[in-house]
Design an enzyme around this catalytic site. Sequence first.
Site, mmCIF file in Angstrom:
data_model
loop_
_atom_site.group_PDB
_atom_site.id
_atom_site.type_symbol
_atom_site.label_atom_id
_atom_site.label_comp_id
_atom_site.label_asym_id
_atom_site.label_seq_id
_atom_site.Cartn_x
_atom_site.Cartn_y
_atom_site.Cartn_z
ATOM 1 N N TYR A 236 -59.794 34.703 9.744
ATOM 2 C CA TYR A 236 -58.717 35.238 10.574
ATOM 3 C C TYR A 236 -57.520 34.292 10.575
ATOM 4 C CZ TYR A 236 -56.337 38.038 13.976
ATOM 5 O OH TYR A 236 -55.406 38.842 14.571
ATOM 6 N N LYS B 3 -49.708 36.447 10.988
ATOM 7 C CA LYS B 3 -49.442 36.104 12.384
ATOM 8 C C LYS B 3 -48.479 34.917 12.478
ATOM 9 C CE LYS B 3 -52.082 39.296 14.024
ATOM 10 N NZ LYS B 3 -51.470 40.528 14.591
ATOM 11 N N THR C 196 -61.408 46.743 19.221
ATOM 12 C CA THR C 196 -60.402 47.717 18.846
ATOM 13 C C THR C 196 -60.742 48.270 17.470
ATOM 14 O OG1 THR C 196 -58.948 46.134 17.742
ATOM 15 C CG2 THR C 196 -58.654 46.409 20.123
#
Length: 400
Positions: A238, A247, A280
Amino acid sequence: MSLRQIEPKQRGFLIVNSHPEGAARTVRDQWESIPARTDGRRPVALVLGHSAGYGLATVLAGLRRHGVRGVGVAFEAPDTGRRTAGAGWYRTAAAAALAAEHGHDMRFVNADAFSADAKTRIADLLERHYGPVDHLVYSLAAPRRTDPDTGEVHHSVIKPLGAAYEAPSLDFSADEPAVAWTRIEPGTDAEARATAAVMGGDDWALWVRALAARRLLADGFTTTALTYVGSEVTAPVYREGTIGAAKEHLEQTARELAGSPLLKERNGRAFTVVAGAAVTQASSAIPSIALYTAFLRTVLGEAGFRTTAEQAADLWDQLEGRTPLVLDGEGRIRLDGWELDARVQDRVRELWADPRRGLDAARSGADWFMGQVRALYGWDVPGVDYARPAETDVPWPVRP
């Protein structure tokens, strides 16, 4: 009308159909979990990616606690007769019904928010009904994005960078959840750039500029984009992988927007918001995240694991000045302290060190995770009669 009996079509984490009543019930349950408080001003908000996850929670908390007015944008598939509409379609209908029931002024648009056409349509809508925007919340998650200037289609990938990633993951292909091992080869520089083009800050900046060009930035305008840091356990796939590169681009964009003349002349602000772990549709696709989240939920329990609605309510209270901003050294708003507490992470690492034994101790967390995934699509939601035929052809909420 399309009243029919439906059953979930599932393979692992992938569920390809949705239950309209179940999806609607999850929205109402989330709404009722948010403490109501709508005194004070009613700011104008534009929420991009309103139909799922943190975007949905942001809309509901904004309505419930601050009486926000404005527009939500999402890109959802309708019922085709062969396949139900996407769960986000049904959640949008439910959110619109709740907004109307409680006297809130919110419109929902089904559009590809990455497109130039959507930016024009939304600006027209804001101009006609609301005027300048107080809050732009950017919560888009998508596998691809077409560059509006070049027409190039960028595809995001979930890969580590520099070295292959090998780690335990959660396998739901059998009757009981089990630990499997995942290996992902490293992504290339080109894949990292493409992922940043989809999930980084380019489109966010385009939205701010599009609103500014139409004089739709209010004095004190604030824009936020949702991001995630997470644990060192999942960092290789990630934060240190292609998604992390995206990100970082998002966070750099926040700094550039905050210092730009467009925002400075309006006393504006731009932040990335570091949310905590959540189940999610986007997160369930990331290898090892399911197992990590199951361990985290086991360690924290129901009371300690903060929902997206709780975090969204905190965010709105900070943005609207009811509580102080919680900023880190990089100027990011932090909502994830509960997840990254040192004692919590120590216990998660203990479970991760021997994942099969850890899963035995975290069986309830794994079952909870899969239940949450199914609820994302409206399945296994308490209070819903799945034996009864359901109306799957639900209209998208349209207001004049």
